[in-house]
Design an enzyme around this catalytic site. Structure first.
Site, PDB file in Angstrom:
ATOM      1  N   GLU A  87       0.830  -1.201   0.000  1.00  0.00           N
ATOM      2  CA  GLU A  87       0.000   0.000   0.000  1.00  0.00           C
ATOM      3  C   GLU A  87       0.871   1.262   0.000  1.00  0.00           C
ATOM      4  OE1 GLU A  87      -3.379  -0.516   2.418  1.00  0.00           O
ATOM      5  OE2 GLU A  87      -4.081   1.543   2.187  1.00  0.00           O
ATOM      6  N   GLU A 141       1.953   1.673  -3.420  1.00  0.00           N
ATOM      7  CA  GLU A 141       0.809   2.097  -4.244  1.00  0.00           C
ATOM      8  C   GLU A 141       0.564   3.594  -4.052  1.00  0.00           C
ATOM      9  OE1 GLU A 141      -2.909   0.356  -3.058  1.00  0.00           O
ATOM     10  OE2 GLU A 141      -3.940   0.983  -4.898  1.00  0.00           O
ATOM     11  N   CYS A 169      -8.391  -2.111   4.394  1.00  0.00           N
ATOM     12  CA  CYS A 169      -8.207  -3.248   5.313  1.00  0.00           C
ATOM     13  C   CYS A 169      -9.490  -3.709   5.959  1.00  0.00           C
ATOM     14  CB  CYS A 169      -7.274  -2.873   6.456  1.00  0.00           C
ATOM     15  SG  CYS A 169      -5.780  -2.141   5.910  1.00  0.00           S
ATOM     16  N   SER A 189      -7.612   1.624  -2.136  1.00  0.00           N
ATOM     17  CA  SER A 189      -6.394   0.884  -2.418  1.00  0.00           C
ATOM     18  C   SER A 189      -6.791  -0.475  -2.972  1.00  0.00           C
ATOM     19  CB  SER A 189      -5.593   0.705  -1.128  1.00  0.00           C
ATOM     20  OG  SER A 189      -4.671  -0.344  -1.282  1.00  0.00           O
ATOM     21  N   LYS A 235     -15.162  -9.989   8.465  1.00  0.00           N
ATOM     22  CA  LYS A 235     -14.126 -10.853   7.886  1.00  0.00           C
ATOM     23  C   LYS A 235     -14.695 -12.180   7.428  1.00  0.00           C
ATOM     24  CE  LYS A 235     -10.463  -8.247   8.455  1.00  0.00           C
ATOM     25  NZ  LYS A 235      -9.718  -7.777   7.291  1.00  0.00           N
ATOM     26  N   GLU A 245     -15.864 -11.397   4.101  1.00  0.00           N
ATOM     27  CA  GLU A 245     -14.742 -11.117   3.199  1.00  0.00           C
ATOM     28  C   GLU A 245     -14.102 -12.403   2.667  1.00  0.00           C
ATOM     29  OE1 GLU A 245     -11.063  -9.608   4.960  1.00  0.00           O
ATOM     30  OE2 GLU A 245     -10.881  -8.169   3.322  1.00  0.00           O
ATOM     31  N   GLU A 279     -13.520 -13.019  -5.082  1.00  0.00           N
ATOM     32  CA  GLU A 279     -12.180 -12.520  -5.468  1.00  0.00           C
ATOM     33  C   GLU A 279     -11.092 -13.131  -4.595  1.00  0.00           C
ATOM     34  OE1 GLU A 279     -14.404 -10.368  -4.012  1.00  0.00           O
ATOM     35  OE2 GLU A 279     -15.367  -9.370  -5.698  1.00  0.00           O
ATOM     36  N   CYS A 288     -10.178  -1.733  14.856  1.00  0.00           N
ATOM     37  CA  CYS A 288     -10.447  -3.157  15.114  1.00  0.00           C
ATOM     38  C   CYS A 288     -10.577  -3.482  16.592  1.00  0.00           C
ATOM     39  CB  CYS A 288      -9.356  -4.016  14.514  1.00  0.00           C
ATOM     40  SG  CYS A 288      -9.043  -3.656  12.786  1.00  0.00           S
TER      41      CYS A 288
END
Ligand code: SF4
Ligand code: SF4
Ligand code: SF4
Ligand code: FES
Ligand code: FES
Lengths: 162, 585
Positions: free
Chosen positions: B280, B283, B300, B320, B359, B362, B367, B504
């Site tokens: 990142e 990037e 994230c 990102s 999560k 996710e 993907e 988190c």
């Protein structure tokens, strides 16, 4: 999950009218009730398409709109049926067993009071005294009045509206 | 500040004007029971559990919303008050699916606790129970309305704290049910799976989709090489479930406990966080130097990602392309690690231990199969791993200190601070600064972007250029920040967004505090400071200094943003509808 909605073409025109009405309420969260009432006047009921537009215009969540619509009995989620059944739950009718007639109606139609059958044929509402206490209990279907109702008469009468 | 004098049960109290009776009572250590009240979130006076007598007032008053006034006389413990509270509670209990022993909130339930505290011996009312719905179609959140007491704490949280608003009380009276529109499943509406509603719920009406069975099965399977990755925020919260106090640091006890549970290797998501910073950070530089889309926004937090897809699709290009550390870990584990160890990747079972319910969603995204397999097989929340350990008779508190396994267990302090709001940004700045300038960063602690304030900003000079950064946590704050950017009221180069308030450490999968405890402690701040303490004690505190990450690039990936990185560590996003679609009929 099935969301009741009339055919697009029928609805599209009305939605335009709703959009126009909404313009004067942009961003006014407090106007939710009033806006929903006006929208129902235009469309006849409040399908999800209408609720979404109201949510967008007033900047409230769709969830809040739906919550309000389902809280007040005068809002309808579905279009009213071709035949509107009203059952009197006034005192005279009630003591003569209107509640039992109502249960039978709900059972035969498979819907609860305030709702419309999936084929949009019947809607069922309760009302207060209609001034025909002598005929209690009373059921009215569109303009036809049925007096001295009993649960057993319900299927018979519904047959008149095939 | 104007002060007000009153008496509570004859005791004199002085509090600032505007204080509620409840707050005034707590100030002098008096406990008034509450249920719908959740400080700062839900102050609506709905349940009437907190009633008190106010001299001169005709009826009992809900103390959680009743402001004090000069000379007021309050009584919190009269027979009428006690009886009214009992009736309220018994009515709730009479329409409740009382199955405490098998309930996920057994022994951590506010309703159960009130029954004990109010001395309920029997329930005087019986009657029909409300029609209930069990909704477990969401990959993250389960709703069980048979236990819902209609307190609306979840509703306020979802609407006001998270700015999402997909659940509300629908219908009226006895039929009222807290649910999405048209009583759909959460899976059918634009819920972002953040789990903040679970943290707000006083009872077992909301919980995570439990995945412990999958993990038990894998652990029992001798064919499977079962590996764990632990998210940064779990090391400052799991101890709470074992009586170690809020924010206790248990970094080294976790490997010991998980080995005893049967995991073949115990690794660290902090390693993958360092890897994320490498990707990142580069990037960001790439976009900065070559006119790419700015501001760059961190990716994230899967709750934030889904929020962006539903509600701010115009910002998808700003995101990102880096996968989250959890997913980078999975992809690396089933490729690099598998090769290095000579293990067939189909035999590797990756378990993530996360502070997060999103999560779970996710890891199931299509993907997230870069290795050719689902990169992460199962996600357990902090609460679920605690339940597994307890079931196995493993007391985390009594564990010896052990180290994480190599190589995917080696990390820096920069990886650790991913667990608190502002941490990803700080970790990125530590690396970006040194990569660009080639000089050592003198003060690596960016305190202006730490802490519980909803939106934080800083300007950092890097090689003569002023880089503007912003940090938001809690999606209602994200909304505010994004609207500012959209309306060109502010310009940033780099933005960090975390779905959960506090980042988190405040995740929807973390240990649940009662409303009473939340009144007393800012648990997010406590866990957050613990995270920074973890960082301070690490020998290495910059991601680009992580030797295992360096080795990964040398042996396998090549360089940040290289071909292999793109294949394994980067992803793309999909605009999603804000509202469910109507079906024509
Ligand atoms: S929600 Fe609380 S009271 Fe209800 S079953 Fe679960 S533990 Fe018992
Ligand atoms: S998970 Fe988050 S978005 Fe979904 S209902 Fe709960 S609070 Fe709302
Ligand atoms: S689901 Fe939980 S938080 Fe939401 S209204 Fe019901 S009991 Fe309250
Ligand atoms: S009560 Fe039914 S008609 Fe009067
Ligand atoms: S009314 Fe005060 S806690 Fe519910």
């Amino acid at each position: 999950m099935k969301l009741a909605a009339k055919k697009d073409s029928e609805l599209a025109e009305k939605l335009m009218e709703v959009e126009k009405m909404l313009e004067k309420y942009k961003g006014q969260k407090g106007a939710l009730l009033q806006v929903l009432q006006e929208a129902q006047k235009i469309v006849g009921y409040l399908p999800i398409e209408v609720q979404k537009r109201v949510a967008e215009a007033l900047n409230v969540t769709l969830s809040e709109v739906y919550s309000t619509v389902t809280f007040y009995s005068f809002f309808n989620l579905k279009p009213r049926g071709k035949y509107q059944i009203r059952i009197c739950l006034g005192t005279a009718c009630y003591v003569k067993g209107a509640d039992k007639v109502l249960s039978r109606l709900e059972q035969e139609l498979g819907i609860k009071v305030g709702d419309t059958t999936d084929d949009l044929k019947f809607s069922l509402d309760a009302c207060r005294c209609v001034g025909a206490c002598g005929l209690a209990p009373v059921v009215i279907i569109n303009d036809d009045v049925y007096g001295r109702m009993t649960p057993d008469k319900v299927p018979e009468i519904l047959k008149n509206y095939e | 500040m104007e002060m007000v004098n009153l008496t509570i049960d004859g005791e004199k109290v002085q509090v600032p004007k505007g204080t509620t009776i409840l707050e005034a009572a707590r100030k002098i250590g008096k406990k008034i029971p509450t249920l719908c009240f959740l400080k700062g979130v839900n102050e609506i006076g709905a349940c009437r559990m907190c009633v008190v007598e106010v001299k001169g007032a005709r009826a009992l008053q809900a103390s959680c919303v009743y402001p004090v006034s000069e000379g007021m006389e309050v009584y919190t413990n009269t027979p009428a008050v006690r009886e009214a509270r009992k009736v309220t509670l018994e009515l709730l209990l009479s329409d409740h699916n009382l199955e405490c022993p098998t309930c996920v909130r057994n022994l951590n339930c506010e309703l159960q606790k009130l029954a004990e505290e109010l001395g309920i011996k029997s329930i005087r009312f019986t009657g029909e129970k409300h029609k209930a719905k069990y909704d477990d179609f969401s990959p993250s959140i389960v709703r069980d309305t048979s236990k819902c007491i209609l307190c609306r704490r979840c509703v306020s949280t979802c609407h006001n704290v998270q700015g999402v608003g997909v659940i509300s009380p629908n219908h009226r009276g006895f039929e009222t049910m807290v649910a999405p529109v048209y009583d759909m499943s959460l899976a059918e509406v634009a819920c972002v799976n953040c789990g903040q509603c679970i943290l707000a719920c006083p009872v077992g009406a909301l919980k995570e989709k439990e995945d412990t069975d999958k993990v038990w099965q894998a652990l029992q399977d001798p064919e499977k090489h079962v590996i764990a990755q632990i998210a940064p925020a779990v090391r400052v919260s799991l101890g709470e479930e074992f009586g170690l106090g809020r924010g206790a640091i248990v970094t080294k006890k976790i490997p010991a406990a998980l080995r005893r549970l049967g995991f073949n290797r115990v690794f660290d998501t902090d390693f993958a966080a360092d890897l994320t910073i490498m990707e990142e950070g580069h990037e960001f530089l790439e976009r900065l130097q070559h006119g790419g889309k700015l501001p760059l926004i961190t990716s994230c937090s899967p709750g934030w990602i889904k929020f962006c897809e539903h509600y701010y699709p115009e910002f998808l290009e700003n995101l990102s392309t880096c996968k989250s550390p959890q997913q980078m870990f999975g992809a690396v584990a089933k490729t690099y690690y598998a090769q290095k160890m000579g293990i067939d990747p189909s035999k590797i079972f990756v378990v993530s231990i996360m502070p997060c319910t999103a999560k779970k969603y996710e890891c199931q995204r299509p993907e997230m199969r870069s290795s050719g397999y689902q990169d992460v097989d199962a996600v357990l929340t902090t609460r679920e791993i605690s339940r597994m350990l307890k079931e196995a008779g493993i007391n985390l508190a009594a564990m010896p200190d052990e180290e994480f396994d190599e190589p995917l267990g080696i990390s820096t302090g920069a990886g650790a601070i991913f667990g608190a709001t502002g941490g990803v940004m700080e970790a990125a700045l530590r690396t970006v600064y040194e990569v660009v300038t080639g000089k050592e960063l003198e003060n690596i602690e960016f305190t202006s972007i730490r802490g519980v304030e909803g939106i934080k900003e800083a300007t950092v000079e890097i090689n003569g250029m002023n880089v503007n950064v912003a940090v938001a946590h809690g999606l209602a704050n994200a909304r505010k920040l994004l609207d500012r950017v959209k309306n060109k009221e502010a310009e940033y180069h780099f933005i960090e967004i975390m779905a959960c308030p506090g980042g988190c450490v405040g995740g929807g999968g973390q240990p649940i505090l009662s409303a009473d405890e939340r009144f007393e402690v800012d648990y997010r701040a406590v866990r957050g400071s613990a995270i920074y303490e973890v960082d301070r004690k690490m020998p290495l505190r910059k991601s680009h200094e992580n030797p295992a990450v360096k080795q990964l690039y040398e042996e396998f990936l090549g360089k940040p943003l290289g071909e292999k990185s793109h294949e394994l560590l980067h992803t793309h996003y999909t605009p999603r509808p804000r509202y469910p679609e109507a079906e024509e009929k």
